[in-house]
Design an enzyme around this catalytic site. Sequence first.
Site, short mmCIF file in Angstrom:
data_model
loop_
_atom_site.label_atom_id
_atom_site.label_comp_id
_atom_site.label_asym_id
_atom_site.label_seq_id
_atom_site.Cartn_x
_atom_site.Cartn_y
_atom_site.Cartn_z
N HIS A 12 -14.59 -3.01 8.99
CA HIS A 12 -13.90 -2.84 7.71
C HIS A 12 -14.14 -4.01 6.75
CE1 HIS A 12 -11.97 0.51 9.68
NE2 HIS A 12 -11.43 -0.29 10.58
N LYS A 36 0.81 -1.21 0.00
CA LYS A 36 0.00 0.00 0.00
C LYS A 36 0.85 1.27 0.00
CE LYS A 36 -4.23 -1.83 2.11
NZ LYS A 36 -3.89 -3.24 2.07
N ARG A 47 -7.30 -8.56 -8.25
CA ARG A 47 -7.97 -9.85 -8.37
C ARG A 47 -9.45 -9.62 -8.61
NH1 ARG A 47 -10.73 -9.54 -3.64
NH2 ARG A 47 -9.66 -8.66 -1.82
#
Length: 674
Positions: free
Chosen positions: A244, A125, A301
Amino acid sequence: MSPAMTGGALFDTVLIANRGEIACRIIATCRRLGIRTVAVYSDADRNARHVRLADEAVHIGPSAARESYLRADKLLDAARRTGAQAIHPGYGFLSENAAFAQACADAGVVFIGPKPSSIQAMGDKREAKALMQAAGVPVTPGYHGDNQEPAFLQQQADDIRYPVLIKASAGGGGKGMRLVEKREDFAAALLSCQREAESSFGDARVLIERYIVRPRHVEMQVFGDRHGNVVHLFERDCSVQRRHQKVLEEAPAPELSDAQREAMAQAAVAAARAVDYVGAGTIEFIVGEAGDFHFMEMNTRLQVEHPVTELVTGIDLVEWQLRVAAGQPLPLRQDQIHHRGHAIEARLYAEDALKGFLPSTGTLQVMQFPEATAHVRIDTGVEQGDAISPWYDPMIAKLIVWDEDRPHALQRLRQTIDAVRVVGVTTNAVFLGRLARQADFAAARLDTGLVAREIDTLLAPLPEADDAVWMLAALGLWARTRASPTDANASPWALRDGWRIGASAPRYIELSAGGETRRLALQPHADHVEIGFDGAPLHVATVAWSAPTLTAALDGVRRNVDVLVQGTQVVLYRGEDRYVFEHVDPLHRHAGAEAHAGAVVAPMPGRIVELLAPLGTKIAKGTPLLVMEAMKMEHTLQAPHDGVVKAFLARQGDLVADGAVLVDFVDGDAETAA
């Protein structure tokens, strides 16, 4: 030469390096295209649905994912042994592992996904944020550097200003994320996040970002091919989340202006081009209250929620993956891609929402869904009789609906959730049904904090059964368990209808629910049944039974309910409500409820991560006692009431069974406990 280099025909054989729902989903498209499929399975999945559906299946190891589904060498060996030309990784496991994608290429097997370099670029990230900034894609303020010293990270969070999100650099799927709202909570949240990141991804590094207040989570589906073409297939709103993790997803995202939608789409395409992207990918954005949006991450993906995009575009995304991996160009140009109507997906999990969403394991003794139609799609990796094990994600199915607009799609979603019938494990169906009826969700007032704000309402206790429900449950059990002759030669002694010479004998049924036990009396007659509570006046009911539906006219009021009986459990469904009773056999009473008095037991199989509470010191109700890891998530067990921990009966690192006694916990103070 591999098919990907020829740009010609599709593969003859594809190995699916995954399990469960996504493996079954891939098999369906391969079967339609005439492609032979190879499944892989662990010990726990020996008889799993994806194994039964595939043309061939290869055993790859023990139940633990790290010894089976995460073993690249075993997967590649299975591909070699079965002649598979390509490997589809699904989602999760090795789907975003650049080393695995490279290993496939080195072995001459096509990886149905992006290039290793693209996965690498977007998999970290911190690096991804820098790439996006260079490509002109807006990013969230935060720290994405290499220094991972706790004190330094604490200072960065202080400088960014709370609330902040701690996120695993290699994370995804909602794992390895912690929201920290004040400085004093940072250290513990960091340690927990790093531990979960190491366990889930083998990488404990984190980044710190400012938490956007009341954000929406909107993502863009993108697709690229080996010929330089990149398109988007519109957006999905995934704002309805818990811890989340996405709960409901929909397409298109409501309440977005055309200008916002277009700007986000162009940013997503630019992001994909920046990493020379090939295959299916998703660019995830955080959208602020003012409509500003920031790049969050890219999932390299297929997404769990891809069916909502398929329903609004009419495009099979798995087919596109296969064609692109075989070297073919994208089937459509951007101006040929359109969307119609509205689709919503709900994730049905084996978990007990009223007990902190603890995963529920067991056998799916009953599993019934609405029939698939043009408006309803059910994607699942299990069938009735299959087991939900503690080894993997506890998803049972994805419930996906489509209609011409959002209000009609929402109504179909409610009807579909209400029609779910599962016995053997606890599900989140009641929670989903309440969420689908929640006022802010219905009005499309969406943000990622919606579930947390409404959690008390969403997890309110189930309604107490009134007298009519008790009687309907007893009538359903009586109708369900009456034996009927299967042919003209069946013995009349097989009937359990209470028949006696001259009159029918009453039947007594004892049921228990919510700490209350009631004894009901049933007096069958030729055309009706008298029913009531033992010692109270009887009510008249006419009964018709067509499993699992009971139609009962009770005191002249006709009701249709579903009654499912499994063992001693009687489950009654009435509209969106669900009632669970225990059929009490007076010959088998026991004091099992007292077996673990003064103890805290494991709510599921798992591994002990950390012991938290001090021994011999009085602690308050709700104090964390220990941390367990199960189904790839950490769960903190808390003190059930004020008391003292006399002893821990499991150690850090121990594997424990469901129901194992973990803590000797007693009422009183330290002196009393001693």
